[in-house]
Design a protein around this motif. Sequence first.
Motif, PDB file in Angstrom:
ATOM      1  N   PRO A 181       0.684  -1.290   0.298  1.00 33.78           N
ATOM      2  CA  PRO A 181       0.011  -0.050   0.011  1.00 33.78           C
ATOM      3  C   PRO A 181       0.829   1.185   0.006  1.00 33.78           C
ATOM      4  O   PRO A 181       1.754   1.125   0.623  1.00 33.78           O
ATOM      5  N   LEU A 182       0.439   2.308  -0.774  1.00 32.31           N
ATOM      6  CA  LEU A 182       1.219   3.513  -0.949  1.00 32.31           C
ATOM      7  C   LEU A 182       1.505   4.453   0.638  1.00 32.31           C
ATOM      8  O   LEU A 182       2.516   4.736   0.752  1.00 32.31           O
ATOM      9  N   GLU A 183       0.399   3.927   1.458  1.00 30.48           N
ATOM     10  CA  GLU A 183       0.551   4.644   2.815  1.00 30.48           C
ATOM     11  C   GLU A 183       1.722   3.980   3.510  1.00 30.48           C
ATOM     12  O   GLU A 183       2.661   4.589   4.176  1.00 30.48           O
ATOM     13  N   SER A 184       1.960   2.595   3.187  1.00 34.42           N
ATOM     14  CA  SER A 184       3.185   2.155   3.893  1.00 34.42           C
ATOM     15  C   SER A 184       4.479   2.310   3.199  1.00 34.42           C
ATOM     16  O   SER A 184       5.501   2.506   3.972  1.00 34.42           O
ATOM     17  N   VAL A 185       4.282   2.682   1.840  1.00 36.85           N
ATOM     18  CA  VAL A 185       5.692   3.200   1.032  1.00 36.85           C
ATOM     19  C   VAL A 185       5.958   4.681   1.498  1.00 36.85           C
ATOM     20  O   VAL A 185       6.850   4.736   1.992  1.00 36.85           O
ATOM     21  N   PHE A 186       5.038   5.327   1.574  1.00 39.34           N
ATOM     22  CA  PHE A 186       5.416   6.661   2.184  1.00 39.34           C
ATOM     23  C   PHE A 186       5.957   6.766   3.667  1.00 39.34           C
ATOM     24  O   PHE A 186       6.951   7.248   3.917  1.00 39.34           O
ATOM     25  N   LEU A 187       5.191   5.860   4.534  1.00 33.27           N
ATOM     26  CA  LEU A 187       5.387   6.027   5.990  1.00 33.27           C
ATOM     27  C   LEU A 187       7.158   5.110   6.034  1.00 33.27           C
ATOM     28  O   LEU A 187       7.767   5.585   7.043  1.00 33.27           O
ATOM     29  N   GLY A 188       6.903   4.167   5.228  1.00 33.24           N
ATOM     30  CA  GLY A 188       8.490   3.388   5.278  1.00 33.24           C
ATOM     31  C   GLY A 188       9.583   4.488   4.707  1.00 33.24           C
ATOM     32  O   GLY A 188      10.879   4.384   5.457  1.00 33.24           O
ATOM     33  N   LYS A 189       9.501   5.027   3.830  1.00 35.52           N
ATOM     34  CA  LYS A 189      10.328   6.044   3.265  1.00 35.52           C
ATOM     35  C   LYS A 189      10.841   7.112   4.376  1.00 35.52           C
ATOM     36  O   LYS A 189      11.887   7.370   4.578  1.00 35.52           O
ATOM     37  N   LEU A 190       9.666   7.491   4.946  1.00 37.24           N
ATOM     38  CA  LEU A 190       9.891   8.686   6.013  1.00 37.24           C
ATOM     39  C   LEU A 190      10.689   8.096   7.140  1.00 37.24           C
ATOM     40  O   LEU A 190      11.603   8.802   7.643  1.00 37.24           O
ATOM     41  N   LEU A 191      10.285   6.803   7.621  1.00 40.81           N
ATOM     42  CA  LEU A 191      11.082   6.278   8.736  1.00 40.81           C
ATOM     43  C   LEU A 191      12.377   6.094   8.489  1.00 40.81           C
ATOM     44  O   LEU A 191      13.537   5.961   9.310  1.00 40.81           O
ATOM     45  N   GLY A 192      12.613   5.408   7.191  1.00 39.06           N
ATOM     46  CA  GLY A 192      13.920   5.330   6.711  1.00 39.06           C
ATOM     47  C   GLY A 192      14.994   6.270   6.634  1.00 39.06           C
ATOM     48  O   GLY A 192      16.067   6.688   7.332  1.00 39.06           O
ATOM     49  N   MET A 193      14.449   7.557   6.162  1.00 39.26           N
ATOM     50  CA  MET A 193      15.285   8.972   6.341  1.00 39.26           C
ATOM     51  C   MET A 193      15.261   9.392   7.726  1.00 39.26           C
ATOM     52  O   MET A 193      16.236   9.966   7.880  1.00 39.26           O
ATOM     53  N   PHE A 194      14.385   9.122   8.564  1.00 39.71           N
ATOM     54  CA  PHE A 194      14.471   9.475   9.924  1.00 39.71           C
ATOM     55  C   PHE A 194      15.508   8.750  10.804  1.00 39.71           C
ATOM     56  O   PHE A 194      16.365   9.281  11.653  1.00 39.71           O
ATOM     57  N   GLY A 195      15.593   7.132  10.162  1.00 37.85           N
ATOM     58  CA  GLY A 195      16.922   6.655  10.671  1.00 37.85           C
ATOM     59  C   GLY A 195      17.954   7.318  10.408  1.00 37.85           C
ATOM     60  O   GLY A 195      19.058   7.339  11.329  1.00 37.85           O
ATOM     61  N   VAL A 196      18.141   7.844   9.032  1.00 37.32           N
ATOM     62  CA  VAL A 196      19.441   8.397   8.802  1.00 37.32           C
ATOM     63  C   VAL A 196      19.504   9.627   9.680  1.00 37.32           C
ATOM     64  O   VAL A 196      20.830   9.875   9.971  1.00 37.32           O
ATOM     65  N   ALA A 197      18.676  10.416   9.855  1.00 34.75           N
ATOM     66  CA  ALA A 197      18.827  11.438  10.420  1.00 34.75           C
ATOM     67  C   ALA A 197      19.154  11.125  12.163  1.00 34.75           C
ATOM     68  O   ALA A 197      19.916  11.969  12.676  1.00 34.75           O
ATOM     69  N   VAL A 198      18.619  10.196  12.678  1.00 39.63           N
ATOM     70  CA  VAL A 198      19.042   9.864  13.904  1.00 39.63           C
ATOM     71  C   VAL A 198      20.558   9.384  14.071  1.00 39.63           C
ATOM     72  O   VAL A 198      21.247   9.816  15.229  1.00 39.63           O
ATOM     73  N   LEU A 199      20.929   8.618  13.045  1.00 35.94           N
ATOM     74  CA  LEU A 199      22.456   8.316  12.905  1.00 35.94           C
ATOM     75  C   LEU A 199      23.168   9.565  12.922  1.00 35.94           C
ATOM     76  O   LEU A 199      24.286   9.672  13.799  1.00 35.94           O
TER      77      LEU A 199
END
Length: 409
Positions: free
Chosen positions: A224-242
């Motif tokens: 689902p596109l909602e999972s794609v959007f949220l997943g990409k957002l969480l992935g980039m947030f993981g980069v920000a946390v690092l």
Amino acid sequence: MSRVSRTLRQTLTIARRDFIATVFTPIFLLFLFAPVIMGSFGAIGGLGAASVADGGPERSRIVAIVPVPLARPIAEVDTRLRGVFRPDEQPPGLTTLAPAANAAAQAHAAFRARDYDAAAVLYGPLDRPHILYGARGDRAAEYLVTLAQATLAAQRLGGALPVVTPVRIPVVRAAPTRGGRHQSAFFAVFGIFFLTLFLAGQVVGTMAEERNNKVIEILAAAVPLESVFLGKLLGMFGVAVLFVAFWATVVGQIGMLMPPSIHGALGELRPAVGTPVFTGLFIVYFTMAYLLLGSVFLAVGAQATTPREIQMLSLPITILQVAMFALASAAVHAPGSWVATLAETFPLSSPFAMAGHAANAPGLWPHAAAIAWQALWVAIFIAIGARMFRRGVLQSGSARPRWRRAKAN
């Protein structure tokens, strides 16, 4: 597997995919050390400015044209008065000159001296001195007035000011001060603003490449596109946390080398909720600010097809972030006002303003409500972004809302 667990698994799969694709690249090292590069450019600019100034502060002087018997007393008083100033706030060095036949002409001539740059010049009797000063010498002129008063007082007391031997007793405040709370609030707002300004804008172009190579169509067919959007957002947030964890560790190690005076000054910046709770709330509000702004940027950036369009989106995104910072800054300086209520309620500025609220007010229940409110808007922005992408880019989905389709059936 339930629908919720399946959606969560799909979201985390997309997040892990984007995180690995971003971190395990040579370009990430440039991103990680971007503050060092920016700081190097700043240092080079500072060195250039210093070389252009050519030792301006060292060449600047204040001049006192006084009789020879007064040269030593005024120099002694000047030495004592300078102890009040910090090293970077001291007035220009003092130069004393014996008066010539025409003291006024001599004072004007001091501004044309080649050995120094006169900021202010005093001549005449100390109880009625004449002080000349240049365009930026008003503070130096005020210092010469104080210097003349102190020297005149020392003369009338027999040639020297009385010596005072104080007993200095440091005091540790038991409660945070009003000024300390306001400063903590501003630093919290600025910290979240700086981090989101530097990090949240990275999500704008995360889908442009996958749109061009048609990968997004494969993902949309499987997830689902909602999972794609949220997943990409969480992935980039993981980069920000690092990124934040790396530089927090570096700054923490450097902070251990600071002198005790700086540690004491930082100790005055105590938030109303207490430092441990405030630290936790700062992390939570940074997370919410990143997710809120990132979801908006992801939805807007998903409509772009070329790097040129992504670059054109950078300006309004930056303007939006600065506007949220300005609104939150106004709120922390006027707690309890309508501006504060607006900033704490508006979704995009709420994390900034509530971080400042934590520094100004001790209550904790407003933060639980604010975090829930912000999480709701993250879900709303992701849903709207997925809907816009589905209809505008993939050209799929019904033209009517789901509730209208159900009513028609």
